[in-house]
Design an enzyme around this catalytic site. Sequence first.
Site, PDB file in Angstrom:
ATOM      1  N   LYS A 179     -13.950  -8.540 -26.441  1.00 19.04           N
ATOM      2  CA  LYS A 179     -13.032  -8.470 -25.301  1.00 19.04           C
ATOM      3  C   LYS A 179     -12.692  -9.873 -24.791  1.00 19.04           C
ATOM      4  O   LYS A 179     -13.522 -10.792 -24.850  1.00 19.04           O
ATOM      5  CB  LYS A 179     -13.704  -7.643 -24.198  1.00 19.04           C
ATOM      6  CG  LYS A 179     -12.822  -7.300 -23.008  1.00 19.04           C
ATOM      7  CD  LYS A 179     -13.581  -6.381 -22.064  1.00 19.04           C
ATOM      8  CE  LYS A 179     -12.769  -6.007 -20.838  1.00 19.04           C
ATOM      9  NZ  LYS A 179     -13.495  -5.047 -19.976  1.00 19.04           N
ATOM     10  N   SER A 254     -10.931  -1.417 -18.621  1.00 17.08           N
ATOM     11  CA  SER A 254     -10.235  -2.633 -18.965  1.00 17.08           C
ATOM     12  C   SER A 254     -10.448  -3.100 -20.411  1.00 17.08           C
ATOM     13  O   SER A 254      -9.825  -4.062 -20.852  1.00 17.08           O
ATOM     14  CB  SER A 254     -10.673  -3.742 -18.001  1.00 17.08           C
ATOM     15  OG  SER A 254     -12.057  -3.994 -18.111  1.00 17.08           O
ATOM     16  N   GLY A 276     -16.795  -0.008 -14.005  1.00 15.46           N
ATOM     17  CA  GLY A 276     -16.346   1.195 -13.326  1.00 15.46           C
ATOM     18  C   GLY A 276     -15.949   2.271 -14.326  1.00 15.46           C
ATOM     19  O   GLY A 276     -15.485   3.348 -13.962  1.00 15.46           O
ATOM     20  N   GLY A 277     -16.136   1.936 -15.622  1.00 15.87           N
ATOM     21  CA  GLY A 277     -15.741   2.846 -16.696  1.00 15.87           C
ATOM     22  C   GLY A 277     -15.000   2.130 -17.807  1.00 15.87           C
ATOM     23  O   GLY A 277     -14.404   2.772 -18.676  1.00 15.87           O
ATOM     24  N   SER A 278     -15.035   0.806 -17.825  1.00 18.17           N
ATOM     25  CA  SER A 278     -14.153   0.016 -18.696  1.00 18.17           C
ATOM     26  C   SER A 278     -14.483   0.068 -20.176  1.00 18.17           C
ATOM     27  O   SER A 278     -13.680  -0.357 -21.004  1.00 18.17           O
ATOM     28  CB  SER A 278     -14.136  -1.445 -18.233  1.00 18.17           C
ATOM     29  OG  SER A 278     -13.590  -1.549 -16.943  1.00 18.17           O
TER      30      SER A 278
END
Length: 616
Positions: A179, A254, A276-278
């Site tokens: 990433k 993200s 948060g869930g990325s």
Amino acid sequence: MAAAEGTWEGLLHLPCFSFSLRPRRAEVMIQQQQLRQLLPEGKVDTAAALALLGGSVAALGVWKWLSKKMIQKKMEEARRTRDEGMKKMAKVVQQFREQVPSVQTDAILSLPLLELTGRLQEGSLSPRTVLYTYLEKALEVTQQTNCLRHFIPECEEQLQEIEGQKEKGLLYGVPVSIKDHIGHKGHLATCGLVQCLGTPMEEDSVLVKVLKRQGAIPFAMTNVPQSLFSYECSNPIFGQTLNPLNAQKCPGGSSGGEGALIAGGGSILGIGSDVGGSIRLPSSFCGLCGLKPTAERLSLSGVTGPINGILAVPCALGPMARDVDSLALCMKALLCQEMFQLDPSVPPIPFNEEVYSSSTPLRVGYYDTDGYFPLPPCMRRAVQETRRALQAAGHQLVLFSPPRIPYVMTELFLKTFFADGGCTWLDVFTGNIIDPGLKPQVNSCKMPRLVKKLLALLLKPLFPRLADYLSAMAGMRSVKEVWNHHHEIQVYRSQFISQWKELQLDVVLCPVLGPAFTTGYPRKLLAAISSTMLYNVLNFPAGVVPVSTVTEADEEELKLYKGCCGDPWDRTLKQAVSGALGLPVAVQCVALPWQEELCLRFMKEVETLSRDKRAA
């Protein structure tokens, strides 16, 4: 002039013009005369004043125009650099194809990671062949989806280095994508922000160092949403990333670039991050397996972010791949002495193969809704079908109700990131063009605190979720309030674990947001991530496994979806997920902190049962 002189003379006697050692009167008078010489004399010329004001306004306008031009120039240069890198890599791949025309590309790309590593270890496949095969496929995928930020040309140097090594690491010869904000020496960590375009990383992050030590070849960095604070993968510099399974849908975020690249077949293993869930949202949207470990299980050293120091809800790095065994192999490779030595803050807990390989029946808690944001029918169906399959396989299933999710979402999660009302986050966009995907959040943050509170008060009777969201965005006003907030998170974690222990649970099965949203909708539904954010607040390991696809019956049932509050969010969610026929449907698997191996073992069980069902 006399009045003016009187005013200035009064100013001269204010305390701010005094000294700690009081001068004699004569010296004071001399200082006053000297200061008067610097002050304007005569009457103010109105025309001159207006001209000066007009000139100032014009100068400000020119300055803003020049600033915007500079920003655009930086973005154009970044895109040009990326495009040139793509062209160079395409030439390198073409040269390899000409030298070795007999490569069976499809056969290599179809190999699961465990088989691929086996072939690489035994020598029946060369790292060179595998690398250039994936480089070629990544070029194809990014042309369709815009998932890459750029290739890492040093991958060829890493290839030469591992080819000369006697010892082969667990990931020997495996191409790995990372990433955008995971540091790689000589490359930018942009977070989709213009101000991050000028300073390349001086050294590899610890995670990249360990990957290389294990023989992996980092070959590409993937696209992210601007500031990382979105699950729609778009930024003004490198543009919008699309879902390879359906170009009308977004890949999540993200870690959306990772999701798109792996789902498109352009990478076999990727590293994302999750606050948060990325990791889990792109895995859900793109039909992948993804693991968010306990935050401190993998080193964050050398990983950048637009806002640092948020510890109450920590960020975690984790793997994304096509199957659970790939995640387990990646974690096994990373949890080694090299990582523990490079970053002593990481607990020296090696991967527990015995736990991962166990076949002992599990006691599984389950729920299909969190009571805050009811998910589409297909996602709840996935949980219920998986529950029945687990029960049939000999596991014990127990209904579990996660406590007070509305409170967690607004009072614990949102208040963590908007503790100052969003001021720090807004500062990130100084000197930036704001991506359309973030404008709703930016506009909310820009509202004065009093306005947020008043709107929340007015909306509370009609739309309680919206009201609580706005109230949380108002932030906190004192250090004491921040400390109390941190304490509240600790208390909630303790209560959640107590409830878990009372039921004697090993793991929990629950829904994850999905299926993939139509592009443009994530920006309207930040609060829809309640299913994933819970386990960031708790700092529990949580993973996502695809178990099904959207059926025509799901689409029909969606037409009857009402949500829970009858507010605009319910209607927007229905619009966001419509038209998803054939797209992946996933579930979420959770374990207690530091039990990543158990979480992966549970994920593997779910994966096996779902594959057996589809094969039947």
